[in-house]
Enzyme design. Structure first.
Site, PDB file in Angstrom:
ATOM      1  CB  SER A 114      -0.931   0.010   1.225  1.00 39.60           C
ATOM      2  OG  SER A 114      -0.179  -0.141   2.412  1.00 39.60           O
ATOM      3  CG  ASN A 143      -3.819  -4.256  13.535  1.00 35.98           C
ATOM      4  OD1 ASN A 143      -3.282  -4.233  12.428  1.00 35.98           O
ATOM      5  ND2 ASN A 143      -4.149  -5.382  14.140  1.00 35.98           N
ATOM      6  CB  THR A 188     -41.039  24.248  -9.772  1.00 36.38           C
ATOM      7  OG1 THR A 188     -42.172  24.590 -10.567  1.00 36.38           O
ATOM      8  CG2 THR A 188     -40.944  25.236  -8.616  1.00 36.38           C
ATOM      9  CG  HIS A 189     -41.853  20.572 -12.251  1.00 35.80           C
ATOM     10  ND1 HIS A 189     -42.010  19.294 -11.771  1.00 35.80           N
ATOM     11  CD2 HIS A 189     -42.631  21.368 -11.458  1.00 35.80           C
ATOM     12  CE1 HIS A 189     -42.864  19.307 -10.757  1.00 35.80           C
ATOM     13  NE2 HIS A 189     -43.246  20.554 -10.535  1.00 35.80           N
ATOM     14  CB  SER A 238     -14.390  23.080 -29.709  1.00 37.76           C
ATOM     15  OG  SER A 238     -14.344  22.240 -30.840  1.00 37.76           O
ATOM     16  CE  LYS A 242     -18.896  23.462 -28.379  1.00 39.98           C
ATOM     17  NZ  LYS A 242     -20.203  22.999 -27.969  1.00 39.98           N
ATOM     18  CG  ASN A 258     -16.826  23.485 -24.856  1.00 39.46           C
ATOM     19  OD1 ASN A 258     -17.863  23.923 -25.357  1.00 39.46           O
ATOM     20  ND2 ASN A 258     -15.911  22.814 -25.541  1.00 39.46           N
ATOM     21  CD  GLU A 281     -19.182  20.268 -19.885  1.00 40.04           C
ATOM     22  OE1 GLU A 281     -19.940  19.748 -20.693  1.00 40.04           O
ATOM     23  OE2 GLU A 281     -18.084  20.784 -20.209  1.00 40.04           O
ATOM     24  CD  GLN A 319      -2.925  -2.443   2.543  1.00 44.53           C
ATOM     25  OE1 GLN A 319      -2.243  -2.726   3.523  1.00 44.53           O
ATOM     26  NE2 GLN A 319      -2.671  -2.944   1.347  1.00 44.53           N
ATOM     27  CE  LYS A 345      -4.236   3.135   5.244  1.00 42.05           C
ATOM     28  NZ  LYS A 345      -5.141   1.948   5.331  1.00 42.05           N
TER      29      LYS A 345
HETATM   30  N1  ARG Z   1      -1.181  -1.202   5.648  1.00 37.77           N
HETATM   31  C1  ARG Z   1      -2.099  -1.659   6.640  1.00 37.77           C
HETATM   32  C2  ARG Z   1      -3.449  -0.943   6.475  1.00 37.77           C
HETATM   33  O1  ARG Z   1      -3.475   0.047   5.861  1.00 37.77           O
HETATM   34  C3  ARG Z   1      -1.565  -1.398   7.994  1.00 37.77           C
HETATM   35  C4  ARG Z   1      -2.068  -2.331   9.033  1.00 37.77           C
HETATM   36  C5  ARG Z   1      -1.580  -3.690   8.776  1.00 37.77           C
HETATM   37  N2  ARG Z   1      -1.897  -4.572   9.829  1.00 37.77           N
HETATM   38  C6  ARG Z   1      -1.784  -5.902   9.689  1.00 37.77           C
HETATM   39  N3  ARG Z   1      -2.115  -6.609  10.705  1.00 37.77           N
HETATM   40  N4  ARG Z   1      -1.381  -6.437   8.579  1.00 37.77           N
HETATM   41  O2  ARG Z   1      -4.469  -1.371   6.965  1.00 37.77           O
END
Ligand code: ARG
Length: 468
Positions: free
Chosen positions: A31, A118, A163-164, A285, A291, A293, A298, A330, A333
């Site tokens: 990660s 954790n 409205t509408h 464009s 144009k 835009n 958007e 994980q 994120k």
């Molecule tokens: N990269 C992990 C996450 O974002 C960190 C925690 C990992 N904990 C584990 N017991 N593998 O959740």
């Protein structure tokens, strides 16, 4: 394989393993590509944890000092872009710890006493999102400020209220803009409401059950600017409701921006011609030279779908997880980081785009007069003469019908024709059928009459001042 040789080389958790990790597993589980953005928070939380361990006598002063110096160096290297990402080190926590070990030796391993990745990742994420919440609030405030400034110039600019998407009743443009001021104000309130729930310290929960070491969580919480600790160690490491809440608030912000975008896209189209967007926020464009835009509105409209999609994916990711930590988490994120960036970026653009909006007052005014937008005023006129509203509605409907057939407006239809429909209609009816008379008649609290809009602007300005 020889049982003496470490078989998952380089792994901080390699002790019980007898085979090296499959290379695809390393790629799949890593990660670091995205959680490296938690770097500052990771170092900051580690520094504080380390000081707490030393204060509590869990580490010696000397150990604490060496770790602190090492962490400062890791931080420096990272900031200078000298820390290469290595898939086999999985995440930001492992990168920091393993570099620390290279720098100061085995004593680095003592930093992980009484904690786990954790509680570490939950702490980093809360710290990081807390900063983002404050930036969103600032962004919302700026957009509100831009809206108030623009509205201040357009109290007496009249456009059709729909409205509408059908012409309904004429309204002040400032009134219309201030509707968005209210929405973004509630978004700021939502963020303020989330903050105390978000701002609690998970660290000290360790893996899930707490730790046998005599740690001081309250001290760590105070040092890191948290309002308090998460009370239950299992809850601390396993819930991500603060992520869901922030993604929800982000979805609401984007929804508000998206509806405003939709209006700007319509208003700036040739058939409407109500407004022109600043050149700096449009593109042309490659084939049609004429144009201009509305790309920003958007894209914001498009991105609102993406943000709400992230909210859904976060819910799906969390819904079946047994307590406590699961690796699924994980996956929180990438969505929440994208939500954070998208909301922040959209707010920044709108804060700058809004002041550059130019309105075509004449076009808006004539659109406001078209489509019998003062028909309700005719009905209200009859009500004031004692006619029950339902009957007044019926009479007005008949008069509108006559206008449609004869290609007339309520203003051009001769009084005598109106009087044939209902004898209670007199000369003074023409006064209430004017577009600005119609706007100014709506002086009820929260209505669009110029006096009420001026009062609303005052209220809006003083609300903004409270914050700055
Ligand atoms: N990269 C992990 C996450 O974002 C960190 C925690 C990992 N904990 C584990 N017991 N593998 O959740």
């Amino acid at each position: 394989m020889n049982r003496e040789t470490p078989s998952a080389p380089g792994k901080l958790w390699g002790g019980r393993f007898r085979e090296p990790t499959n290379v695809w597993v390393e790629r799949f589980t890593a990660s670091i590509q995205y959680d490296s953005r938690l770097f500052r928070e990771d170092i900051r939380a580690s520094q504080t944890h380390c000081r707490m361990l030393a204060r509590q006598g869990i580490l010696t002063e000397e150990e604490g000092r060496r770790i602190a110096v090492g962490l400062a160096q890791v931080e420096e290297e990272f900031l200078q872009g000298k820390m290469p990402f290595r898939m086999e080190l999985e995440d930001i926590h492992m990168h920091v710890e393993s570099r620390l070990k290279e720098l100061i030796g085995p004593v680095a391993g003592k930093l992980h006493t009484a904690r786990s990745r954790n509680d570490q990742v939950a702490t980093d994420l809360r710290l990081y999102l807390r900063g983002e919440v404050d930036e969103w609030s600032e962004g919302l405030w700026q957009v509100q400020q831009s809206l108030v400034t623009l509205a201040g110039n357009h109290v007496e600019t009249i456009l059709p209220g729909f409205t509408h998407l059908q012409n309904a009743q004429p309204v002040s443009l400032a009134h219309h803009l201030l509707a968005y001021f209210e929405m973004f104000g509630r978004d700021r309130e939502r963020l303020q409401g989330l903050r105390p729930r978000l701002n609690r310290l998970p660290l000290g929960a360790a893996a899930l059950a707490g730790t046998p070491f005599p740690i001081d969580r309250e001290w760590v919480a105070r040092e890191l600017g948290f309002d308090g600790v998460c009370h239950n160690s299992m809850d601390a490491v396993s819930d991500r409701d603060f992520v869901l809440e922030l993604a929800f608030i982000g979805s609401v912000v984007m929804n508000h921006l998206s509806r405003f975008s939709e209006e700007l896209i319509l208003w700036s189209s040739s058939p409407f011609g109500f407004c022109e967007l600043p050149d700096a926020f449009c593109t042309g464009s490659s084939i049609m030279p004429q144009k201009k835009n509305p790309d920003i509105p958007e894209l914001v409209r498009g991105k609102s779908g993406r943000v709400t999609g992230h909210l859904m994916s976060l819910f799906m990711m969390m819904k079946g997880l047994p307590l406590a930590y699961n690796r699924d988490m994980q996956e929180d994120k990438e969505p929440i980081f994208d939500v954070v960036d998208t909301v922040k970026g959209s707010l920044r653009l709108y804060a700058d785009l809004v002041p550059g909006l130019k309105f075509n007052k004449e076009k808006m005014f004539s659109a406001a007069a078209a489509g019998f937008t003062t028909a309700t005023d005719l009905a209200d006129y009859l009500v004031k003469k004692g006619v029950p509203f339902r009957e007044a509605h019926e009479i007005t409907g008949r008069i509108v019908g006559i206008c449609v057939e004869g290609n007339q407006t309520l203003m051009t239809l001769p009084l005598s024709v109106m009087q044939q429909v209902d004898g209670r209609i007199a000369e003074d009816v023409k006064d209430v059928l004017q577009v600005d008379a119609s706007v100014n008649a709506r002086a009820s609290q929260g209505g669009t009459a110029f006096t009420m809009v001026r009062a609303a602007l005052e209220r809006a300005r003083s609300e903004l001042e409270k914050r700055s």
